[in-house]
Design an enzyme around this catalytic site. Sequence first.
Site, mmCIF file in Angstrom:
data_model
loop_
_atom_site.group_PDB
_atom_site.id
_atom_site.type_symbol
_atom_site.label_atom_id
_atom_site.label_comp_id
_atom_site.label_asym_id
_atom_site.label_seq_id
_atom_site.Cartn_x
_atom_site.Cartn_y
_atom_site.Cartn_z
ATOM 1 N N LYS A 1 5.979 -14.863 -3.670
ATOM 2 C CA LYS A 1 5.274 -13.603 -3.939
ATOM 3 C C LYS A 1 5.082 -13.471 -5.453
ATOM 4 C CE LYS A 1 7.107 -11.671 0.358
ATOM 5 N NZ LYS A 1 6.011 -11.983 1.262
ATOM 6 N N SER B 1 8.939 -3.912 3.068
ATOM 7 C CA SER B 1 7.616 -4.481 2.822
ATOM 8 C C SER B 1 6.450 -3.644 3.335
ATOM 9 C CB SER B 1 7.543 -5.888 3.401
ATOM 10 O OG SER B 1 7.868 -5.883 4.768
ATOM 11 N N HIS C 1 10.457 -8.746 -2.086
ATOM 12 C CA HIS C 1 9.459 -7.928 -2.798
ATOM 13 C C HIS C 1 10.000 -7.340 -4.091
ATOM 14 C CE1 HIS C 1 6.164 -8.135 0.034
ATOM 15 N NE2 HIS C 1 7.083 -8.164 0.988
HETATM 16 N N1 PMP Z 1 11.570 -11.269 3.514
HETATM 17 C C1 PMP Z 1 10.685 -10.273 3.306
HETATM 18 C C2 PMP Z 1 11.190 -8.877 3.108
HETATM 19 C C3 PMP Z 1 9.309 -10.567 3.264
HETATM 20 O O1 PMP Z 1 8.417 -9.590 3.080
HETATM 21 C C4 PMP Z 1 8.881 -11.901 3.438
HETATM 22 C C5 PMP Z 1 7.416 -12.282 3.378
HETATM 23 N N2 PMP Z 1 6.585 -11.619 4.236
HETATM 24 C C6 PMP Z 1 9.836 -12.885 3.657
HETATM 25 C C7 PMP Z 1 11.181 -12.549 3.687
HETATM 26 C C8 PMP Z 1 9.457 -14.314 3.873
HETATM 27 O O2 PMP Z 1 9.170 -14.924 2.651
HETATM 28 P P1 PMP Z 1 8.290 -16.250 2.608
HETATM 29 O O3 PMP Z 1 6.861 -15.814 2.628
HETATM 30 O O4 PMP Z 1 8.696 -16.915 1.336
HETATM 31 O O5 PMP Z 1 8.644 -17.040 3.805
#
Ligand code: PMP
Length: 391
Positions: A239, A180, A208
Amino acid sequence: MKGFEYLQEQLDEMKEEGTFRNLIPLQSAQGSKVTIKGKEVIQLSSNNYLGLTSHPKMKEAADIANKEYGVGTGSVRTIAGTLKMHEDFEEKLAKFKHTEAALVFQSGFTTNQGILSSILTDKDVVISDELNHASIIDGIRLTKAGRKIYKHVDMESLEQALKESSEYRTRLVVTDGVFSMDGNIAPLPEIVELCEKYDALVMVDDAHASGVLGDNGRGTVNHFGLDGRVHIQVGTLSKAIGVLGGYAASTKTLREYLIHKGRPFLFSTSHPPAVTAANDAAIDVLLNEPELIDKLWDNTKLFKKELESLGFDIGISETPITPVMIGDDALTHKFSDELFEEGVFAQGIVFPTVQKGKGRIRTIVTAEHSKEELQEALKAFEKVGKNLGII
Ligand code: PMP
């Protein structure tokens, strides 16, 4: 009220070192342009890859669900909070992901926590990429399993960890599909090969990549032609999908196990009907409007190419997450503030989210951005970049 002085001290320290950030409220709907502090600016900081947060068909599905089923469910899934639409959506999701079954959690974060904290015991080991998401790290902290961290996307380091863990019952290798902060894609074919060689399970967090990579946005597993060879695909619905939630797409056995043992699933109330209806409608959008993903990638390629030709360092990104490397933390925040003055909202990311000295402006273009908006944003980057001596 007295009692929190020790917390206030830490906040004051953060203010001194320049890492304290206020939340920035949007005064408009999420979109390619948003209103912040009364000013309309180009949004380059959301994860709304396909612009689905305001998709008319999804809003309509949510409206209908609100009217027919009300705004909440009043219970956890295992007591009285499972609506038929929750299960219908999970079936649709499993079919979409080419897996036997899927289970939805309240968020991507709790999905990782729920899986990692429940499926491993002290007889098992989890082997994790050092740059995996915080929710994976926290999930691992909650398990009694052995832990091994391998160097970022380094297959020799992963193989070493696999070799050193032959005494465990189950070895689970876990990786983000797309990282990310740098936007690079995990070398999944190599990871899967190693796991098959050492008889280990593979779990991919495709937060992502869902809606971004693979046919119709099916994710990294499909992108690499690895359907059926990855044991657990985690994804987020918050997302590219534009709504809220997380899911584990896997086997019926794992789904049933998580229903009984996945603590965030067991002890937290189910999604409101409007959320599930909108998530469900999003799958139809992915299937019926593939041009959105094409537009996302066209915009991504254009934006990356232009940033590079301006002389910016965009790191190792291969996806719409494009970091513009700045370095120093304070300079990174200054860059972001000046971009805002020029009409662009792009947040700076600094330590501890990334390593010290690796501050960056993390940009994500979406399918909603027009070419004109991207050119306008690039002009702002050029101006600020020259002002601050970055290019
Ligand atoms: N895994 C990754 C790689 C993420 O980037 C994120 C969000 N920042 C999440 C999990 C968590 O997802 P959510 O926003 O749906 O809780």
